[in-house]
Design a protein around this motif. Structure first.
Motif, PDB file in Angstrom:
ATOM      1  N   LYS A  89      49.489  62.296  58.573  1.00  0.00           N
ATOM      2  CA  LYS A  89      49.364  62.478  57.128  1.00  0.00           C
ATOM      3  C   LYS A  89      48.263  61.525  56.714  1.00  0.00           C
ATOM      4  O   LYS A  89      48.479  60.313  56.629  1.00  0.00           O
ATOM      5  CB  LYS A  89      50.672  62.184  56.401  1.00  0.00           C
ATOM      6  CG  LYS A  89      50.572  62.458  54.917  1.00  0.00           C
ATOM      7  CD  LYS A  89      51.909  62.385  54.241  1.00  0.00           C
ATOM      8  CE  LYS A  89      51.711  62.774  52.769  1.00  0.00           C
ATOM      9  NZ  LYS A  89      52.977  62.794  52.068  1.00  0.00           N
ATOM     10  N   GLY A  90      47.059  62.068  56.515  1.00  0.00           N
ATOM     11  CA  GLY A  90      45.890  61.218  56.326  1.00  0.00           C
ATOM     12  C   GLY A  90      45.620  60.487  57.629  1.00  0.00           C
ATOM     13  O   GLY A  90      45.559  61.096  58.688  1.00  0.00           O
ATOM     14  N   VAL A  91      45.517  59.168  57.561  1.00  0.00           N
ATOM     15  CA  VAL A  91      45.313  58.388  58.783  1.00  0.00           C
ATOM     16  C   VAL A  91      46.636  57.892  59.367  1.00  0.00           C
ATOM     17  O   VAL A  91      46.661  57.289  60.430  1.00  0.00           O
ATOM     18  CB  VAL A  91      44.374  57.180  58.535  1.00  0.00           C
ATOM     19  CG1 VAL A  91      42.997  57.643  58.150  1.00  0.00           C
ATOM     20  CG2 VAL A  91      44.951  56.241  57.502  1.00  0.00           C
ATOM     21  N   MET A  92      47.730  58.156  58.662  1.00  0.00           N
ATOM     22  CA  MET A  92      49.038  57.681  59.104  1.00  0.00           C
ATOM     23  C   MET A  92      49.620  58.605  60.167  1.00  0.00           C
ATOM     24  O   MET A  92      49.617  59.826  60.009  1.00  0.00           O
ATOM     25  CB  MET A  92      50.003  57.592  57.918  1.00  0.00           C
ATOM     26  CG  MET A  92      49.460  56.758  56.771  1.00  0.00           C
ATOM     27  SD  MET A  92      48.854  55.168  57.314  1.00  0.00           S
ATOM     28  CE  MET A  92      50.048  54.130  56.581  1.00  0.00           C
ATOM     29  N   TYR A 109      54.425  55.407  61.659  1.00  0.00           N
ATOM     30  CA  TYR A 109      53.999  54.262  62.463  1.00  0.00           C
ATOM     31  C   TYR A 109      52.649  53.722  62.004  1.00  0.00           C
ATOM     32  O   TYR A 109      51.951  53.058  62.752  1.00  0.00           O
ATOM     33  CB  TYR A 109      53.962  54.662  63.933  1.00  0.00           C
ATOM     34  CG  TYR A 109      54.137  53.522  64.911  1.00  0.00           C
ATOM     35  CD1 TYR A 109      54.947  52.426  64.620  1.00  0.00           C
ATOM     36  CD2 TYR A 109      53.518  53.550  66.145  1.00  0.00           C
ATOM     37  CE1 TYR A 109      55.117  51.389  65.532  1.00  0.00           C
ATOM     38  CE2 TYR A 109      53.686  52.522  67.065  1.00  0.00           C
ATOM     39  CZ  TYR A 109      54.483  51.450  66.745  1.00  0.00           C
ATOM     40  OH  TYR A 109      54.653  50.422  67.650  1.00  0.00           O
ATOM     41  N   GLY A 110      52.272  54.047  60.776  1.00  0.00           N
ATOM     42  CA  GLY A 110      50.992  53.582  60.254  1.00  0.00           C
ATOM     43  C   GLY A 110      49.848  54.205  61.031  1.00  0.00           C
ATOM     44  O   GLY A 110      49.865  55.396  61.333  1.00  0.00           O
ATOM     45  N   MET A 111      48.861  53.399  61.375  1.00  0.00           N
ATOM     46  CA  MET A 111      47.693  53.915  62.089  1.00  0.00           C
ATOM     47  C   MET A 111      47.857  53.842  63.602  1.00  0.00           C
ATOM     48  O   MET A 111      46.966  54.231  64.346  1.00  0.00           O
ATOM     49  CB  MET A 111      46.444  53.165  61.633  1.00  0.00           C
ATOM     50  CG  MET A 111      46.147  53.461  60.174  1.00  0.00           C
ATOM     51  SD  MET A 111      44.800  52.574  59.361  1.00  0.00           S
ATOM     52  CE  MET A 111      43.665  52.176  60.604  1.00  0.00           C
ATOM     53  N   LEU A 112      49.009  53.373  64.073  1.00  0.00           N
ATOM     54  CA  LEU A 112      49.252  53.241  65.511  1.00  0.00           C
ATOM     55  C   LEU A 112      49.674  54.579  66.125  1.00  0.00           C
ATOM     56  O   LEU A 112      50.291  55.415  65.472  1.00  0.00           O
ATOM     57  CB  LEU A 112      50.326  52.188  65.767  1.00  0.00           C
ATOM     58  CG  LEU A 112      50.010  50.783  65.254  1.00  0.00           C
ATOM     59  CD1 LEU A 112      51.209  49.871  65.427  1.00  0.00           C
ATOM     60  CD2 LEU A 112      48.788  50.212  65.952  1.00  0.00           C
TER      61      LEU A 112
END
Length: 127
Positions: A89-92, A109-112
């Motif tokens: 979702k976007g960069v997430m 998990y954020g950008m990971l």
């Protein structure tokens, strides 16, 4: 939580809204997420983790979410996991777990990368 099972510090994103930051553990019996803290609106917390008896009575399936005054828990039995996918979702980056009753659980998990998490979940759902 076990010392041997893989764990991730991750966000649980309920479909009703909100965000919980906590520890997700992948065990042979299934997934277990325990919140460390609620990172959105506290009003949402009470709405999401309703009375267990109400949730169980509405369909008779397993209770996946419950809470007390200190923590919120998501418990997903491996036998009831129908699918797991990696999504963005976007960069997430997210892992979406779908249960046999169609309910979805989103872990952000954020950008990971979520590749290892998805692989760990797939490993416990293979019969």
């Amino acid at each position: 939580m076990s010392d041997k099972s893989p764990t991730w510090t991750i966000n649980y994103i309920p479909s009703e809204g909100g965000r919980y930051t906590g520890i997700l553990e992948v065990e042979p019996r299934g997934l277990r997420f325990e919140s460390l803290y609620e990172s959105s609106n506290a009003t949402v917390v009470k709405a999401i983790f309703l009375d267990v008896t109400t949730f169980a009575a509405a369909g008779g399936h397993s209770v996946y979410r419950y809470s007390n005054e200190e923590t919120a828990t998501v418990d997903l039995p491996a036998a009831e996991i129908a699918a797991v996918i990696a999504a963005k979702k976007g960069v997430m980056k997210r892992t979406i777990v779908t249960m046999t009753n169609g309910e979805e659980f989103v872990f952000d998990y954020g950008m990971l990368s979520v590749k290892k998490l998805v692989s760990a979940i797939e490993a416990i759902t293979v019969t």
